[in-house]
Design a protein around this motif. Structure first.
Motif, PDB file in Angstrom:
ATOM      1  N   THR A  98       0.810  -1.228   0.000  1.00  0.00           N
ATOM      2  CA  THR A  98       0.000   0.000   0.000  1.00  0.00           C
ATOM      3  C   THR A  98       0.840   1.273   0.000  1.00  0.00           C
ATOM      4  OG1 THR A  98      -0.147  -0.080   2.422  1.00  0.00           O
ATOM      5  CG2 THR A  98      -1.938  -1.116   1.162  1.00  0.00           C
ATOM      6  N   ASP A  99       2.135   1.160   0.367  1.00  0.00           N
ATOM      7  CA  ASP A  99       3.006   2.330   0.424  1.00  0.00           C
ATOM      8  C   ASP A  99       4.418   1.899   0.030  1.00  0.00           C
ATOM      9  OD1 ASP A  99       4.533   4.553   0.959  1.00  0.00           O
ATOM     10  OD2 ASP A  99       3.702   4.913   2.947  1.00  0.00           O
ATOM     11  N   SER A 100       4.838   2.281  -1.165  1.00  0.00           N
ATOM     12  CA  SER A 100       6.124   1.818  -1.708  1.00  0.00           C
ATOM     13  C   SER A 100       7.327   2.359  -0.945  1.00  0.00           C
ATOM     14  CB  SER A 100       6.245   2.213  -3.186  1.00  0.00           C
ATOM     15  OG  SER A 100       6.176   3.625  -3.326  1.00  0.00           O
ATOM     16  N   ARG A 101       7.105   3.351  -0.060  1.00  0.00           N
ATOM     17  CA  ARG A 101       8.206   3.889   0.733  1.00  0.00           C
ATOM     18  C   ARG A 101       8.447   3.078   1.995  1.00  0.00           C
ATOM     19  NH1 ARG A 101       5.671   9.679   1.523  1.00  0.00           N
ATOM     20  NH2 ARG A 101       3.962   8.206   1.937  1.00  0.00           N
ATOM     21  N   ARG A 102       7.470   2.309   2.385  1.00  0.00           N
ATOM     22  CA  ARG A 102       7.574   1.533   3.627  1.00  0.00           C
ATOM     23  C   ARG A 102       7.976   0.084   3.325  1.00  0.00           C
ATOM     24  NH1 ARG A 102       5.139   3.721   8.088  1.00  0.00           N
ATOM     25  NH2 ARG A 102       4.688   1.666   8.918  1.00  0.00           N
ATOM     26  N   TYR A 103       8.807  -0.457   4.183  1.00  0.00           N
ATOM     27  CA  TYR A 103       9.226  -1.846   3.997  1.00  0.00           C
ATOM     28  C   TYR A 103       9.559  -2.479   5.344  1.00  0.00           C
ATOM     29  CZ  TYR A 103      13.963   0.056   4.564  1.00  0.00           C
ATOM     30  OH  TYR A 103      15.083   0.693   5.049  1.00  0.00           O
ATOM     31  N   SER A 104       9.471  -3.798   5.359  1.00  0.00           N
ATOM     32  CA  SER A 104       9.957  -4.562   6.505  1.00  0.00           C
ATOM     33  C   SER A 104      11.131  -5.399   6.001  1.00  0.00           C
ATOM     34  CB  SER A 104       8.858  -5.451   7.089  1.00  0.00           C
ATOM     35  OG  SER A 104       8.351  -6.330   6.107  1.00  0.00           O
ATOM     36  N   VAL A 105      11.869  -5.995   6.916  1.00  0.00           N
ATOM     37  CA  VAL A 105      13.017  -6.800   6.514  1.00  0.00           C
ATOM     38  C   VAL A 105      12.934  -8.179   7.146  1.00  0.00           C
ATOM     39  CG1 VAL A 105      14.596  -4.894   6.049  1.00  0.00           C
ATOM     40  CG2 VAL A 105      14.420  -5.788   8.372  1.00  0.00           C
ATOM     41  N   PHE A 106      13.482  -9.161   6.442  1.00  0.00           N
ATOM     42  CA  PHE A 106      13.571 -10.498   7.014  1.00  0.00           C
ATOM     43  C   PHE A 106      14.940 -11.076   6.693  1.00  0.00           C
ATOM     44  CE2 PHE A 106      11.656 -10.903   2.824  1.00  0.00           C
ATOM     45  CZ  PHE A 106      12.334 -11.968   2.248  1.00  0.00           C
ATOM     46  N   LEU A 107      15.331 -12.088   7.435  1.00  0.00           N
ATOM     47  CA  LEU A 107      16.670 -12.652   7.302  1.00  0.00           C
ATOM     48  C   LEU A 107      16.819 -13.482   6.040  1.00  0.00           C
ATOM     49  CD1 LEU A 107      17.363 -13.965  10.920  1.00  0.00           C
ATOM     50  CD2 LEU A 107      18.282 -11.889   9.887  1.00  0.00           C
ATOM     51  N   SER A 108      17.977 -13.358   5.396  1.00  0.00           N
ATOM     52  CA  SER A 108      18.358 -14.277   4.333  1.00  0.00           C
ATOM     53  C   SER A 108      18.982 -15.511   4.991  1.00  0.00           C
ATOM     54  CB  SER A 108      19.380 -13.613   3.409  1.00  0.00           C
ATOM     55  OG  SER A 108      20.581 -13.374   4.130  1.00  0.00           O
ATOM     56  N   ASP A 109      19.325 -16.501   4.190  1.00  0.00           N
ATOM     57  CA  ASP A 109      19.987 -17.689   4.745  1.00  0.00           C
ATOM     58  C   ASP A 109      21.320 -17.313   5.378  1.00  0.00           C
ATOM     59  OD1 ASP A 109      17.908 -19.271   3.904  1.00  0.00           O
ATOM     60  OD2 ASP A 109      18.906 -19.959   2.079  1.00  0.00           O
ATOM     61  N   ILE A 110      22.050 -16.401   4.741  1.00  0.00           N
ATOM     62  CA  ILE A 110      23.342 -15.965   5.293  1.00  0.00           C
ATOM     63  C   ILE A 110      23.108 -15.222   6.605  1.00  0.00           C
ATOM     64  CG2 ILE A 110      25.442 -14.615   4.860  1.00  0.00           C
ATOM     65  CD1 ILE A 110      24.846 -14.830   1.876  1.00  0.00           C
ATOM     66  N   GLY A 111      22.057 -14.397   6.646  1.00  0.00           N
ATOM     67  CA  GLY A 111      21.725 -13.669   7.862  1.00  0.00           C
ATOM     68  C   GLY A 111      21.412 -14.600   9.016  1.00  0.00           C
ATOM     69  N   GLN A 112      20.718 -15.697   8.717  1.00  0.00           N
ATOM     70  CA  GLN A 112      20.412 -16.686   9.750  1.00  0.00           C
ATOM     71  C   GLN A 112      21.690 -17.330  10.278  1.00  0.00           C
ATOM     72  OE1 GLN A 112      17.625 -19.181   7.645  1.00  0.00           O
ATOM     73  NE2 GLN A 112      15.875 -17.885   8.145  1.00  0.00           N
ATOM     74  N   ASP A 113      22.657 -17.541   9.390  1.00  0.00           N
ATOM     75  CA  ASP A 113      23.948 -18.096   9.819  1.00  0.00           C
ATOM     76  C   ASP A 113      24.664 -17.127  10.764  1.00  0.00           C
ATOM     77  OD1 ASP A 113      23.574 -20.368   8.317  1.00  0.00           O
ATOM     78  OD2 ASP A 113      24.746 -19.651   6.605  1.00  0.00           O
ATOM     79  N   ILE A 114      24.600 -15.833  10.439  1.00  0.00           N
ATOM     80  CA  ILE A 114      25.238 -14.815  11.285  1.00  0.00           C
ATOM     81  C   ILE A 114      24.578 -14.799  12.669  1.00  0.00           C
ATOM     82  CG2 ILE A 114      25.610 -12.336  11.611  1.00  0.00           C
ATOM     83  CD1 ILE A 114      27.463 -13.554   9.570  1.00  0.00           C
ATOM     84  N   VAL A 115      23.253 -14.916  12.709  1.00  0.00           N
ATOM     85  CA  VAL A 115      22.546 -14.957  13.989  1.00  0.00           C
ATOM     86  C   VAL A 115      23.014 -16.159  14.816  1.00  0.00           C
ATOM     87  CG1 VAL A 115      20.292 -15.306  15.092  1.00  0.00           C
ATOM     88  CG2 VAL A 115      20.516 -13.665  13.216  1.00  0.00           C
ATOM     89  N   SER A 116      23.155 -17.310  14.156  1.00  0.00           N
ATOM     90  CA  SER A 116      23.615 -18.512  14.863  1.00  0.00           C
ATOM     91  C   SER A 116      24.995 -18.304  15.480  1.00  0.00           C
ATOM     92  CB  SER A 116      23.669 -19.698  13.894  1.00  0.00           C
ATOM     93  OG  SER A 116      22.377 -20.015  13.414  1.00  0.00           O
ATOM     94  N   GLN A 117      25.834 -17.511  14.800  1.00  0.00           N
ATOM     95  CA  GLN A 117      27.186 -17.256  15.288  1.00  0.00           C
ATOM     96  C   GLN A 117      27.224 -16.234  16.423  1.00  0.00           C
ATOM     97  OE1 GLN A 117      29.954 -16.209  12.068  1.00  0.00           O
ATOM     98  NE2 GLN A 117      28.657 -17.341  10.650  1.00  0.00           N
ATOM     99  N   THR A 118      26.229 -15.345  16.478  1.00  0.00           N
ATOM    100  CA  THR A 118      26.328 -14.197  17.385  1.00  0.00           C
ATOM    101  C   THR A 118      25.317 -14.144  18.522  1.00  0.00           C
ATOM    102  OG1 THR A 118      24.919 -12.883  15.896  1.00  0.00           O
ATOM    103  CG2 THR A 118      27.306 -12.719  15.585  1.00  0.00           C
ATOM    104  N   GLU A 119      24.187 -14.862  18.408  1.00  0.00           N
ATOM    105  CA  GLU A 119      23.126 -14.657  19.391  1.00  0.00           C
ATOM    106  C   GLU A 119      23.472 -15.168  20.788  1.00  0.00           C
ATOM    107  OE1 GLU A 119      19.455 -16.537  18.390  1.00  0.00           O
ATOM    108  OE2 GLU A 119      20.377 -18.445  17.871  1.00  0.00           O
ATOM    109  N   GLY A 120      24.556 -15.904  20.908  1.00  0.00           N
ATOM    110  CA  GLY A 120      24.983 -16.371  22.226  1.00  0.00           C
ATOM    111  C   GLY A 120      25.965 -15.428  22.902  1.00  0.00           C
ATOM    112  N   PHE A 121      26.055 -14.187  22.396  1.00  0.00           N
ATOM    113  CA  PHE A 121      27.071 -13.274  22.944  1.00  0.00           C
ATOM    114  C   PHE A 121      26.893 -13.009  24.443  1.00  0.00           C
ATOM    115  CE2 PHE A 121      23.731 -10.190  22.068  1.00  0.00           C
ATOM    116  CZ  PHE A 121      23.862  -9.262  23.085  1.00  0.00           C
ATOM    117  N   ALA A 122      25.671 -13.115  24.940  1.00  0.00           N
ATOM    118  CA  ALA A 122      25.414 -12.837  26.364  1.00  0.00           C
ATOM    119  C   ALA A 122      25.496 -14.095  27.233  1.00  0.00           C
ATOM    120  CB  ALA A 122      24.041 -12.180  26.526  1.00  0.00           C
ATOM    121  N   ASN A 123      25.927 -15.202  26.653  1.00  0.00           N
ATOM    122  CA  ASN A 123      26.001 -16.454  27.426  1.00  0.00           C
ATOM    123  C   ASN A 123      26.850 -16.360  28.693  1.00  0.00           C
ATOM    124  OD1 ASN A 123      24.298 -17.700  25.639  1.00  0.00           O
ATOM    125  ND2 ASN A 123      25.863 -18.965  24.656  1.00  0.00           N
ATOM    126  N   PRO A 124      27.988 -15.627  28.690  1.00  0.00           N
ATOM    127  CA  PRO A 124      28.765 -15.514  29.938  1.00  0.00           C
ATOM    128  C   PRO A 124      27.967 -14.895  31.081  1.00  0.00           C
ATOM    129  CG  PRO A 124      30.132 -14.891  28.081  1.00  0.00           C
ATOM    130  CD  PRO A 124      28.731 -15.042  27.550  1.00  0.00           C
TER     131      PRO A 124
END
Length: 201
Positions: A98-124
């Motif tokens: 409905t509005d070409s200026r507005r967008y949302s974002v979702f993860l690509s496969d590579i982005g999901q890999d990056i999340v897997s590598q980084t989301e445990g940063f607070a584990n300590p």
């Protein structure tokens, strides 16, 4: 000056001042851990936070306006961060029908890999919390949820998706009740970031 939580003399006799300073130290540890992971993969801390957020939240929250509120930064800062993530191929834009200026974002496969590598940063930090006995953890959690809710009510935290602000929540004789789950909640059951949250207007 003497009323500052960071005044050493005040800390000697004022428990809340000690807690404020303690929370600041924990915040510093959080930032250090995030920076370490960010440098290792060539991203900024906010870019990692955006990727992790996308991985665990509804797509309706995954847009520049909401990110700016969520992380308490300006829209231009978020736009720049998202642009880098798009250029690196970690996220993909999906434009509004409905509005070409507005967008949302979702993860690509590579982005999901990056999340897997980084989301445990607070584990300590979580590892240290796991060393605290359960009853003390429950008391700590109750205090934290009350603090978050108070900061949200006074405007210091712009976004939170916890029970106390949800339309499904009710306090009955000082007991917590969730109408979505149709059950009574204990203090430890209060959610800080609930997937079913709907703002109580």
């Amino acid at each position: 000056m003497t009323k500052s939580a960071f005044n050493i003399k005040q800390q000697e006799t004022n428990l809340t001042s000690k807690i404020v300073v303690g929370l600041e130290r924990v915040s510093e540890a959080f930032k250090v851990l995030l920076w370490e992971h960010a440098k290792a993969i060539g991203l900024s801390p906010i870019q990692i936070q955006i990727l992790i957020f996308i991985a665990h939240h509804k797509q309706e929250y995954c847009n520049v306006s909401h990110f700016a509120q969520e992380f308490n930064v300006t829209k231009p800062t978020i736009s720049d961060a998202v642009k880098v993530l798009v250029n690196k191929g970690f996220v993909v834009k999906e434009y509004s029908s409905t509005d070409s200026r507005r967008y949302s974002v979702f993860l690509s496969d590579i982005g999901q890999d990056i999340v897997s590598q980084t989301e445990g940063f607070a584990n300590p930090i979580q590892k240290e919390l796991n060393k605290i006995n359960h009853s003390d953890l429950e008391m700590l959690y109750k205090s934290i949820t009350n603090l978050i809710y108070g900061l949200n009510k006074t405007g210091q935290l712009s976004v939170q998706r916890m029970c106390y602000s949800c339309k499904f929540y009710e306090s009955i004789n000082k007991n917590h009740f969730c109408h979505y789950l149709n059950q009574k909640l204990n203090d430890k059951d209060i959610r800080v970031d609930c997937a079913e949250f709907e703002l109580n207007k």
